[in-house]
Write a protein that holds these residues in place. Structure first.
Motif, PDB file in Angstrom:
ATOM      1  N   HIS A 213       0.840  -1.204   0.000  1.00 36.00           N
ATOM      2  CA  HIS A 213       0.000   0.000   0.000  1.00 36.00           C
ATOM      3  C   HIS A 213       0.875   1.255   0.000  1.00 36.00           C
ATOM      4  CE1 HIS A 213      -2.624   3.079   1.928  1.00 36.00           C
ATOM      5  NE2 HIS A 213      -3.456   2.617   1.010  1.00 36.00           N
ATOM      6  N   ILE A 214       1.903   1.275   0.827  1.00 36.50           N
ATOM      7  CA  ILE A 214       2.817   2.422   0.876  1.00 36.50           C
ATOM      8  C   ILE A 214       3.523   2.598  -0.469  1.00 36.50           C
ATOM      9  CG2 ILE A 214       4.945   3.290   1.943  1.00 36.50           C
ATOM     10  CD1 ILE A 214       3.967   1.964   4.572  1.00 36.50           C
ATOM     11  N   ALA A 215       3.924   1.486  -1.077  1.00 38.89           N
ATOM     12  CA  ALA A 215       4.593   1.568  -2.378  1.00 38.89           C
ATOM     13  C   ALA A 215       3.660   2.130  -3.448  1.00 38.89           C
ATOM     14  CB  ALA A 215       5.096   0.186  -2.782  1.00 38.89           C
ATOM     15  N   LEU A 216       2.394   1.718  -3.431  1.00 37.41           N
ATOM     16  CA  LEU A 216       1.435   2.263  -4.404  1.00 37.41           C
ATOM     17  C   LEU A 216       1.185   3.757  -4.179  1.00 37.41           C
ATOM     18  CD1 LEU A 216      -1.125  -0.670  -4.696  1.00 37.41           C
ATOM     19  CD2 LEU A 216       0.517   0.109  -6.418  1.00 37.41           C
ATOM     20  N   LEU A 217       1.144   4.172  -2.917  1.00 35.96           N
ATOM     21  CA  LEU A 217       0.994   5.604  -2.633  1.00 35.96           C
ATOM     22  C   LEU A 217       2.209   6.383  -3.142  1.00 35.96           C
ATOM     23  CD1 LEU A 217      -0.513   5.588   0.975  1.00 35.96           C
ATOM     24  CD2 LEU A 217      -1.647   6.269  -1.139  1.00 35.96           C
ATOM     25  N   ALA A 218       3.407   5.840  -2.913  1.00 36.88           N
ATOM     26  CA  ALA A 218       4.624   6.495  -3.393  1.00 36.88           C
ATOM     27  C   ALA A 218       4.632   6.566  -4.919  1.00 36.88           C
ATOM     28  CB  ALA A 218       5.853   5.749  -2.882  1.00 36.88           C
TER      29      ALA A 218
END
Length: 148
Positions: free
Chosen positions: A86-91
């Protein structure tokens, strides 16, 4: 060589004829001993079965505890992996907005990124719906066959 040759005089009737009953009587223990032996054997079998059942139950309990620990650890790892994804997709989304901002305005970049993500989400949802319909058809066709 039969028993009469090995044991002279045993099992002979008056004139030296063999007595079949004496062979049977000589080879069998007393009835009291037989009953005690059978009771002891049955008791031993019951004790062995009880010990086996207790050992099997203990083994299965240990196995279930180990499986529970492994499932718990695996679930924790999956949760951490999903959070990181999820954090990677936000980044990625933020990076795309920043990269597209000089080409199209900031609002255009946000619109492109959000629109692309919504498009991918819709495509994945549609694919999941098609697979769910196939699964539903599998079960509904088997029920029709059973009804007939």
């Amino acid at each position: 060589m039969d028993d009469a040759d090995r044991h002279p005089g045993v099992g002979l009737i008056d004139g030296g004829a063999p007595d079949p009953a004496s062979d049977i009587e000589a080879s069998q223990p007393d009835d009291g001993e037989t009953e005690e032996t059978l009771v002891e054997e049955a008791s031993a079998i019951i004790d062995d079965a009880r010990n086996y059942a207790e050992a099997e139950i203990a083994f299965q309990k240990t196995r279930a505890k180990l499986a529970g620990r492994l499932v718990g650890a695996s679930a924790g790892l999956v949760i951490v992996a999903l959070i990181l994804l999820h954090i990677a997709l936000l980044a990625l989304a933020v990076g795309l907005v920043i990269a597209l901002e000089p080409i199209v305005t900031i609002w255009g970049a946000i619109g492109i990124v959000v629109g692309g993500m919504l498009l991918i989400t819709g495509l994945l949802g549609w694919m999941a719906l098609k697979r769910a319909q196939k699964l539903s058809a599998l079960f509904s066709s088997s029920e029709k066959i059973e009804d007939q």
